[in-house]
Design an enzyme around this catalytic site. Structure first.
Site, PDB file in Angstrom:
ATOM      1  N   GLU A 131       0.818  -1.235   0.000  1.00  0.00           N
ATOM      2  CA  GLU A 131       0.000   0.000   0.000  1.00  0.00           C
ATOM      3  C   GLU A 131       0.847   1.280   0.000  1.00  0.00           C
ATOM      4  O   GLU A 131       0.644   2.157   0.840  1.00  0.00           O
ATOM      5  CB  GLU A 131      -0.991  -0.042   1.170  1.00  0.00           C
ATOM      6  CG  GLU A 131      -1.862  -1.300   1.121  1.00  0.00           C
ATOM      7  CD  GLU A 131      -2.893  -1.379   2.241  1.00  0.00           C
ATOM      8  OE1 GLU A 131      -2.760  -0.647   3.226  1.00  0.00           O
ATOM      9  OE2 GLU A 131      -3.832  -2.187   2.100  1.00  0.00           O
ATOM     10  N   ASN A 172       2.070  -4.722  -3.330  1.00  0.00           N
ATOM     11  CA  ASN A 172       0.669  -5.066  -3.095  1.00  0.00           C
ATOM     12  C   ASN A 172      -0.112  -3.790  -2.795  1.00  0.00           C
ATOM     13  O   ASN A 172       0.328  -2.963  -1.997  1.00  0.00           O
ATOM     14  CB  ASN A 172       0.613  -6.027  -1.889  1.00  0.00           C
ATOM     15  CG  ASN A 172      -0.717  -6.707  -1.708  1.00  0.00           C
ATOM     16  OD1 ASN A 172      -1.260  -7.269  -2.662  1.00  0.00           O
ATOM     17  ND2 ASN A 172      -1.248  -6.672  -0.492  1.00  0.00           N
ATOM     18  N   HIS A 208     -10.312  -5.779  -2.186  1.00  0.00           N
ATOM     19  CA  HIS A 208     -11.310  -5.517  -1.128  1.00  0.00           C
ATOM     20  C   HIS A 208     -12.445  -4.726  -1.779  1.00  0.00           C
ATOM     21  O   HIS A 208     -12.334  -3.516  -1.993  1.00  0.00           O
ATOM     22  CB  HIS A 208     -10.683  -4.736   0.027  1.00  0.00           C
ATOM     23  CG  HIS A 208      -9.664  -5.523   0.778  1.00  0.00           C
ATOM     24  ND1 HIS A 208      -9.996  -6.660   1.492  1.00  0.00           N
ATOM     25  CD2 HIS A 208      -8.328  -5.374   0.919  1.00  0.00           C
ATOM     26  CE1 HIS A 208      -8.898  -7.156   2.045  1.00  0.00           C
ATOM     27  NE2 HIS A 208      -7.872  -6.401   1.709  1.00  0.00           N
ATOM     28  N   ASP A 240     -12.180  -9.968  -0.829  1.00  0.00           N
ATOM     29  CA  ASP A 240     -13.464 -10.064  -0.125  1.00  0.00           C
ATOM     30  C   ASP A 240     -14.409  -9.039  -0.732  1.00  0.00           C
ATOM     31  O   ASP A 240     -13.967  -8.067  -1.336  1.00  0.00           O
ATOM     32  CB  ASP A 240     -13.339  -9.955   1.403  1.00  0.00           C
ATOM     33  CG  ASP A 240     -12.627  -8.726   1.911  1.00  0.00           C
ATOM     34  OD1 ASP A 240     -12.566  -7.711   1.189  1.00  0.00           O
ATOM     35  OD2 ASP A 240     -12.133  -8.765   3.065  1.00  0.00           O
TER      36      ASP A 240
HETATM   37  C1  XIL Z   1      -5.834  -6.419   8.200  1.00  0.00           C
HETATM   38  C2  XIL Z   1      -6.125  -7.621   9.080  1.00  0.00           C
HETATM   39  O1  XIL Z   1      -7.034  -8.480   8.418  1.00  0.00           O
HETATM   40  C3  XIL Z   1      -6.684  -7.170  10.398  1.00  0.00           C
HETATM   41  O2  XIL Z   1      -6.830  -8.276  11.281  1.00  0.00           O
HETATM   42  C4  XIL Z   1      -5.763  -6.140  11.030  1.00  0.00           C
HETATM   43  O3  XIL Z   1      -6.340  -5.630  12.209  1.00  0.00           O
HETATM   44  C5  XIL Z   1      -5.478  -5.000  10.057  1.00  0.00           C
HETATM   45  O4  XIL Z   1      -4.970  -5.531   8.866  1.00  0.00           O
HETATM   46  N1  XIL Z   1      -4.770  -4.586   3.563  1.00  0.00           N
HETATM   47  C6  XIL Z   1      -3.727  -5.403   3.950  1.00  0.00           C
HETATM   48  C7  XIL Z   1      -3.896  -6.309   5.111  1.00  0.00           C
HETATM   49  O5  XIL Z   1      -2.717  -5.465   3.242  1.00  0.00           O
HETATM   50  O6  XIL Z   1      -2.686  -6.478   5.826  1.00  0.00           O
HETATM   51  C8  XIL Z   1      -4.970  -5.837   6.039  1.00  0.00           C
HETATM   52  O7  XIL Z   1      -5.192  -6.848   7.029  1.00  0.00           O
HETATM   53  C9  XIL Z   1      -6.238  -5.533   5.283  1.00  0.00           C
HETATM   54  C10 XIL Z   1      -6.008  -4.425   4.290  1.00  0.00           C
END
Ligand code: XIL
Length: 317
Positions: A131, A172, A208, A240
């Site tokens: 990110e 990513n 997401h 998701d």
């Molecule tokens: C999220 C986890 O699922 C949570 O349990 C945690 O509290 C925060 O991180 N993008 C990412 C992941 O790259 O690492 C994140 O995971 C979700 C968003």
């Protein structure tokens, strides 16, 4: 056997996988599905992140991450390791330290040498930089970018390659699924990395998504192909598809179509190596605690029963 990973491999993909997290390992029915032929790949949802692996400077802890690798090995699954450099789940000693570019570069290189070195040969891929871009375009501002400059990305990839030469190295990111300012920055930056010989192998599309707002398979494939044209692999790394609760039959039916679109995009792109769910069940999804009023984002429900979304995936595979 049958299962999503079996179908994905038969269709030419390298894996179909799921994220998981260590507290879930006490749930035997959950583990039975996680370790079944549905999944050929695991991602640790949290325990390889900086705050877990180097909570104090130069004191490394691998207990949680090792447990994920052991679980995966036992089920003949590969691991996408996640992640080495991210603005979140970064301990205060990093975020609030008083650094120069030189001292913080050494911190980043030491972290990656140790963590990726520990897992050398054990993982299929690393999300090296997670990110790094802003939704409004440009680089995300956080300690590494501020102190070292945009070049922290190059430094991180070089350190990861040196530590584990055979791991596929990913950048990513989310919101690359559509055209826009973030995508434009990402494409420009990653094109530059490739031209400069930075050891990046692939781009992760997190995925997401929101029910009813998912690109068509062809539109998403076109986004992916702009990176594969650079000679890179792509993958959907954190899929998701959430909805505003309560779930209705109509929403669950739309979600089925949306999962089919997302997985279908990967099917259209030869160099899309696989798809990873950001956990397979609503029971352990991060969505409800992160997006108020939203949930039901996964293909299996709270009771570990398959939802229509599962059929969307099998239709695509
Ligand atoms: C999220 C986890 O699922 C949570 O349990 C945690 O509290 C925060 O991180 N993008 C990412 C992941 O790259 O690492 C994140 O995971 C979700 C968003």
């Amino acid at each position: 056997g049958t299962g999503l990973n079996v179908l994905a491999k038969a269709a030419g993909k390298h894996y179909f996988g799921s994220a998981t997290d260590n507290p879930e390992f006490t749930d035997a029915p959950y583990l039975a599905i996680l370790s079944s032929s549905e999944f050929g790949q695991l991602t640790p949802g949290n325990t390889m992140k900086w705050v877990y692996t180097e909570p104090t400077q130069n004191e490394f802890s691998y207990t949680g991450g090792d447990a994920v690798v052991t679980l995966a090995k036992g089920a003949n699954q590969i691991v996408r390791a996640h992640n080495l450099c991210w603005y979140e789940e970064l301990p205060d000693w990093v975020s609030n330290g008083s650094w120069t570019a030189a001292t913080l570069t050494a911190v980043l290189q030491n972290h990656i040498a140790n963590v990726a070195g520990h897992y050398k040969g054990e993982v299929y891929a690393w999300d090296v930089v997670n990110e790094p871009f802003s939704d409004s375009g440009g680089y995300r501002s956080f300690v590494f970018q501020q102190v070292i400059g945009d070049n922290y990305i190059n430094i991180a990839f070089a350190a990861a390659r040196a530590a584990d030469p055979n791991a596929k190295l990913y950048l990513n990111e989310y919101n690359l699924e559509y055209a826009g300012a973030k995508f434009t920055t990402a494409l420009q930056t990653i094109t530059g990395l490739v031209q400069d010989g930075v050891p990046i192998d692939a781009v992760g599309f997190e995925g997401h998504m929101i029910v009813g707002s998912v690109p068509s398979s062809t539109a998403l494939a076109a986004q992916m192909n702009q990176f594969t044209a650079l000679g890179l692999d792509v993958a959907i790394t954190e899929l998701d598809i959430r909805m505003t609760l309560p779930a209705t039959t109509a929403l669950l039916t739309q979600q089925e179509a949306d999962y089919q679109s997302m997985v279908g995009a990967c099917m259209l792109v030869t160099r899309c190596v696989g798809v990873t769910l950001w956990d397979y069940t609503d029971k352990y999804s991060w969505v409800p605690s992160t997006f108020s009023g939203q949930g039901e984002a996964c293909p299996w429900d709270d009771n570990l029963a398959k939802k229509p979304a599962y059929t969307g995936i099998t239709n695509a595979l």
